[in-house]
Each structure stands twice: as C-alpha cells, then as structure tokens.
Enzyme design. Structure first.
Site, PDB file in Angstrom:
ATOM      1  N   CYS A  79       0.818  -1.215   0.000  1.00  0.00           N
ATOM      2  CA  CYS A  79       0.000   0.000   0.000  1.00  0.00           C
ATOM      3  C   CYS A  79       0.855   1.269   0.000  1.00  0.00           C
ATOM      4  O   CYS A  79       1.447   1.608  -1.009  1.00  0.00           O
ATOM      5  CB  CYS A  79      -0.971  -0.073   1.169  1.00  0.00           C
ATOM      6  SG  CYS A  79      -2.471   0.836   0.873  1.00  0.00           S
ATOM      7  N   HIS A 172      -3.333  -5.431   1.727  1.00  0.00           N
ATOM      8  CA  HIS A 172      -2.675  -5.669   3.027  1.00  0.00           C
ATOM      9  C   HIS A 172      -2.729  -7.142   3.420  1.00  0.00           C
ATOM     10  O   HIS A 172      -3.584  -7.524   4.231  1.00  0.00           O
ATOM     11  CB  HIS A 172      -3.376  -4.846   4.112  1.00  0.00           C
ATOM     12  CG  HIS A 172      -3.134  -3.383   4.014  1.00  0.00           C
ATOM     13  ND1 HIS A 172      -2.101  -2.748   4.664  1.00  0.00           N
ATOM     14  CD2 HIS A 172      -3.782  -2.426   3.332  1.00  0.00           C
ATOM     15  CE1 HIS A 172      -2.128  -1.465   4.392  1.00  0.00           C
ATOM     16  NE2 HIS A 172      -3.144  -1.236   3.581  1.00  0.00           N
ATOM     17  N   GLU A 174      -0.985  -8.629   5.457  1.00  0.00           N
ATOM     18  CA  GLU A 174      -0.684  -8.766   6.897  1.00  0.00           C
ATOM     19  C   GLU A 174      -1.957  -8.702   7.741  1.00  0.00           C
ATOM     20  O   GLU A 174      -1.933  -9.055   8.921  1.00  0.00           O
ATOM     21  CB  GLU A 174       0.321  -7.688   7.342  1.00  0.00           C
ATOM     22  CG  GLU A 174      -0.214  -6.273   7.503  1.00  0.00           C
ATOM     23  CD  GLU A 174      -0.389  -5.519   6.180  1.00  0.00           C
ATOM     24  OE1 GLU A 174      -0.298  -6.134   5.115  1.00  0.00           O
ATOM     25  OE2 GLU A 174      -0.625  -4.295   6.253  1.00  0.00           O
TER      26      GLU A 174
HETATM   27  N1  GLN Z   1      -3.653   6.220   0.980  1.00  0.00           N
HETATM   28  C1  GLN Z   1      -2.376   5.975   1.585  1.00  0.00           C
HETATM   29  C2  GLN Z   1      -1.283   6.793   0.903  1.00  0.00           C
HETATM   30  O1  GLN Z   1      -1.516   7.344  -0.118  1.00  0.00           O
HETATM   31  C3  GLN Z   1      -2.030   4.507   1.522  1.00  0.00           C
HETATM   32  C4  GLN Z   1      -3.046   3.707   2.302  1.00  0.00           C
HETATM   33  C5  GLN Z   1      -2.490   2.515   3.014  1.00  0.00           C
HETATM   34  O2  GLN Z   1      -1.283   2.312   3.127  1.00  0.00           O
HETATM   35  N2  GLN Z   1      -3.388   1.733   3.542  1.00  0.00           N
HETATM   36  O3  GLN Z   1      -0.210   6.885   1.424  1.00  0.00           O
END
Ligand code: GLN
Length: 188
Positions: A79, A172, A174
C-alpha cells in the site's frame, strides 16, 4: 534469516506479527543507525506514504535503503510502501515528496476514493491461486515496465507486481490470516 520492518509510521506491527509467526527474526528500522544491523530482507508497511517519505528523508535513511533495494534485497511493500517504491506517481499525486523510486511502475494514490475506498475481496494471485485481500484507501498500478511481472489484478486494475526481489502490493496481506504472500516473500 532476518527481516527488517520499516517502523517509522503505519501498519508495521501486523507485518511483524505475521513474520514472527512464520519463524522469521524481525528487527525494526526507526532511525538511520538501525540500518547498520544485519538483515536479509525488508518490509515497507502501509500507512501514509507522504509522511513516510518525508520521515525517511529527514532521518537520512532514504539513500541507504534505496541502495539495498536496488542491489536486489528482497522487499515486500504494501500500500503506502508500494507508493514509496514506485518510480513514477500519477501527475495529480506527485508533489515531489521523497520516495525510494526503485520499482518501474506508475502508481495512482487513493485510487478507490479517500473515504469509501476500503473493502475486502479475493484475488487470483499468480503462483498462489485465490488469496484474500484487504484494500484500505489503496493505490493501484496504472502502468508496469517491461521487467515487471503482474501478480494480480482487481477489476482490470493491477494490484500486485514483482520486479526482481521487489514485491509491491496495493492491498494488506498482513491483515488476513492467510500466510501465503508472506511465505512467498520469505522464499525469495
Ligand atoms: N492512501 C495511503 C497513501 O496514499 C495509503 C493507504 C495505506 O497504506 N493503507 O499513502
């Protein structure tokens, strides 16, 4: 083997728990000096990529981490971590925030909307079959370079990639009980 988990911001504890359950030794990276200890792999957790990028630059960790990843250290990025790894961000998202920029992809942040963008689904993951996936204000990969292997897509959008030792995920793993994505990472 030892995995270093970036622990300056975000969802690092969940990765640590998952890796420990799989028998991996885990160390945390909170400051530049932590990079001096021996480790074999790297995890870049979810969280807020702008904050993480700024902190890495301020803490003087960016260059040393970039060098190791570029030299082939296995790296699992989820992410916000995927955003940190991305060589390019969508023009709308690119505010010049420091990034590692080692993964040859073009990424769009918050691709599913800022508030309503969290959901759970199952994905067909290359080599693993169906895996559960939790998305939280996730980015997605708009373009992947020739050396980048696409591992999974969701509704036509690329959400998992691999380039050499780097695995970049929009979701995710995890947060779900399924261990297979972390096992794949630990097999690199
Ligand atoms: N929206 C977050 C970003 O742009 C990422 C979201 C996440 O890591 N769950 O950094």
């Amino acid at each position: 083997m030892t995995t270093a988990v970036l622990a300056v911001q975000g969802a690092f504890a969940e990765h640590e728990a998952k890796l420990a359950k799989l028998g991996e030794k885990v160390v945390e990276l909170r400051q530049a000096a932590d990079l001096d200890q021996p480790f074999d792999r790297l995890v870049l957790p979810g969280g807020e990529s702008t904050t993480q990028g700024k902190l890495l630059a301020e803490l003087g960790m960016l260059e040393a981490m970039r060098e190791r990843i570029a030299a082939g250290m296995p790296t699992l990025a989820t992410c916000a971590g995927l955003i940190l790894l991305a060589r390019r961000l969508d023009a709308h998202d690119d505010k010049g925030t420091p990034r590692l920029a080692t993964l040859d992809v073009l990424v769009q942040r918050n691709a599913y909307g800022r508030q309503l963008g969290s959901f759970h689904t199952n994905l067909q993951f290359k080599g693993l079959g169906e895996v559960p996936a939790t998305f939280i204000r996730a980015p997605f990969v708009m373009e992947a370079g020739a050396d980048v292997d696409v591992l999974a897509a969701h509704e036509g959008r690329i959400v998992a990639v691999r380039q050499g030792g780097q695995i970049g995920l929009a979701f995710h793993p995890e947060l779900d009980a399924d261990p297979r994505v972390h096992e794949l990472f630990l097999s690199l």
